[in-house]
Write a protein that holds these residues in place. Sequence first.
Motif, PDB file in Angstrom:
ATOM      1  N   ASP A  42       8.768   4.430 -60.571  1.00 31.68           N
ATOM      2  CA  ASP A  42       8.914   2.990 -60.406  1.00 31.68           C
ATOM      3  C   ASP A  42       7.699   2.360 -59.725  1.00 31.68           C
ATOM      4  N   ASN A  72      16.371   1.447 -68.187  1.00 31.15           N
ATOM      5  CA  ASN A  72      16.496   0.028 -68.531  1.00 31.15           C
ATOM      6  C   ASN A  72      17.544  -0.172 -69.620  1.00 31.15           C
ATOM      7  N   TYR A  84       8.194  -1.846 -72.799  1.00 27.30           N
ATOM      8  CA  TYR A  84       8.629  -1.499 -71.444  1.00 27.30           C
ATOM      9  C   TYR A  84       7.843  -0.306 -70.901  1.00 27.30           C
ATOM     10  N   SER A  88       5.443  -0.565 -67.683  1.00 32.02           N
ATOM     11  CA  SER A  88       5.747   0.300 -66.541  1.00 32.02           C
ATOM     12  C   SER A  88       4.542   1.149 -66.160  1.00 32.02           C
ATOM     13  N   SER A  91       1.729  -0.827 -64.565  1.00 33.43           N
ATOM     14  CA  SER A  91       2.039  -1.233 -63.188  1.00 33.43           C
ATOM     15  C   SER A  91       1.697  -0.132 -62.178  1.00 33.43           C
TER      16      SER A  91
END
Length: 200
Positions: A42, A72, A84, A88, A91
Amino acid sequence: PWTWQSTVDMSADLMNEVMRESSYEGQLLFENLWWPGNFRLDSAEEIERLLGRVRYPNTGVALDTGHMLNKNQAIRTEEEGIAYLLDSLRSLGDAVSTIKAVHLSCSLSAEYVKTSKSLEDPYAGAESFRDRFAVARRHAEQVDTHDAFESPDIAKLFEVIDPCHVIFEFAFSDINEWRRKIRAQRNALAEGGCRAFDAR
């Protein structure tokens, strides 16, 4: 009842003990999971905390794309799932360089997960440990479906990460289904511009 921090710390402690007297010299890779309180990728902080605490020098991450998608339950299509995954991974910033292997599979199980959360007693009729384990295993297999990506957009994943190893991790009931999934995913990657996966 636990946090990802405690899970990461305990995993590092365990692996330090295991590797302390080991003669193993290969890579030690940590795979992401989807349950809360686990190593889920995460944030870059998770990776830095885990790899910073492991004393074995040749460490990294094994990205499981199915596990990342399972986090998700809003994802309905492959295209949404791939977007996604890309968001992810971006990030994570520079921490993506720690990804040394990819377990490449698609898992679109949002409807199943939402339905299973509404069950009052998911273990109804399962009396013994073996029966309950069988129920839990079937549940995990339906959450993490291990299907093939068929959209060429999956090739964009390898514009964000540059792993040493790519493993096609599929569930299958016979050799023909396994071959079909391999062909489909190789074709998707080749169509997306990954020459290394050209199925010819």
